[in-house]
Design a protein around this motif. Structure first.
Motif, PDB file in Angstrom:
ATOM      1  N   THR A  30       1.186  -6.104  -6.841  1.00 26.83           N
ATOM      2  CA  THR A  30       0.049  -5.721  -6.369  1.00 26.83           C
ATOM      3  C   THR A  30       0.280  -4.327  -5.471  1.00 26.83           C
ATOM      4  O   THR A  30       0.813  -4.303  -4.524  1.00 26.83           O
ATOM      5  N   ILE A  57       0.802  -1.262   0.048  1.00 28.04           N
ATOM      6  CA  ILE A  57      -0.116   0.011  -0.086  1.00 28.04           C
ATOM      7  C   ILE A  57       0.858   1.291  -0.120  1.00 28.04           C
ATOM      8  O   ILE A  57       1.642   1.221   0.933  1.00 28.04           O
ATOM      9  N   VAL A  85      -4.878  -0.795  -7.467  1.00 29.66           N
ATOM     10  CA  VAL A  85      -5.978  -0.406  -6.929  1.00 29.66           C
ATOM     11  C   VAL A  85      -5.743   1.379  -6.543  1.00 29.66           C
ATOM     12  O   VAL A  85      -4.536   1.619  -6.192  1.00 29.66           O
ATOM     13  N   ILE A 140     -12.051  -2.364  -1.199  1.00 38.37           N
ATOM     14  CA  ILE A 140     -10.898  -2.764  -1.481  1.00 38.37           C
ATOM     15  C   ILE A 140     -10.273  -4.023  -1.196  1.00 38.37           C
ATOM     16  O   ILE A 140      -9.536  -4.440  -1.793  1.00 38.37           O
ATOM     17  N   LEU A 193      -8.163  -6.908  -3.187  1.00 35.89           N
ATOM     18  CA  LEU A 193      -6.691  -7.220  -2.898  1.00 35.89           C
ATOM     19  C   LEU A 193      -6.603  -8.643  -2.311  1.00 35.89           C
ATOM     20  O   LEU A 193      -5.567  -9.013  -2.255  1.00 35.89           O
ATOM     21  N   ALA A 195      -1.927  -0.798  -3.966  1.00 35.95           N
ATOM     22  CA  ALA A 195      -3.202  -0.177  -3.483  1.00 35.95           C
ATOM     23  C   ALA A 195      -2.570   1.399  -3.304  1.00 35.95           C
ATOM     24  O   ALA A 195      -1.628   1.456  -2.326  1.00 35.95           O
TER      25      ALA A 195
END
Length: 175
Positions: free
Chosen positions: A42, A4, A73, A170, A174, A44
């Protein structure tokens, strides 16, 4: 690597990022601490809405070489009500100016409601908000967007619309 990344000026976006990290087990880092976004499979990205843009988003995603095979994201955090289509359309237009089309079309986009505490704003931001509100008040009521009305309603106040339940959608992406 998965994680993140966030851009927060006064803390609301950081709080969302930390809660998302707690729920997912992913590490949350400020965008300035991320050297190479290409290491992420990945990602976010949570960014505060500020002065017509998403804090740190352009700088962060400008370094992304390829979106293929990645889960991206992007969640914006602002005072304006994200259930209002006029607000989200305005945010999407701003995002389109900041992101490459392939990043924007590949990303899962969310809008979270944040807050503002005028007593914590820097002198520069207080002056900027004062000028924006002065200009907004001069607009005829029928020309005031929902975003403008929200700014005028919250001007000079401390408001917090943070809703950690809005992170559920979210987390689902994820997971």
């Amino acid at each position: 690597m998965d994680g993140i990344i966030y851009g927060s000026r006064y803390g609301t976006t950081r709080r969302y990022a930390e809660e998302l990290a707690r729920r997912t087990g992913l590490e949350a880092r400020p965008f300035g601490d991320v050297d190479d976004i290409n290491e992420y499979q990945t990602v976010a990205y949570l960014g505060a809405l500020c002065a017509g843009g998403v804090m740190g988003m352009k700088k962060t995603f400008a370094k992304l070489a390829n979106v293929q095979g990645k889960i991206i994201v992007i969640a914006t955090v602002g005072v304006a009500d994200p259930t209002n289509e006029q607000n989200t359309n305005s945010i999407k237009q701003s995002m389109a100016r900041q992101l490459a089309p392939e990043v924007l079309s590949h990303a899962h986009i969310f809008h979270l409601r944040g807050g503002i505490d005028y007593s914590k704003l820097s002198l520069h931001h207080r002056a900027m908000m004062s000028l924006l509100c002065k200009k907004a008040r001069s607009l005829p009521e029928e020309e005031q967007t929902a975003e403008v009305r929200a700014m005028l309603e919250t001007y000079g106040k401390q408001v917090d619309f943070t809703d950690f339940n809005s992170l559920n959608q979210i987390v689902d992406v994820l997971a």
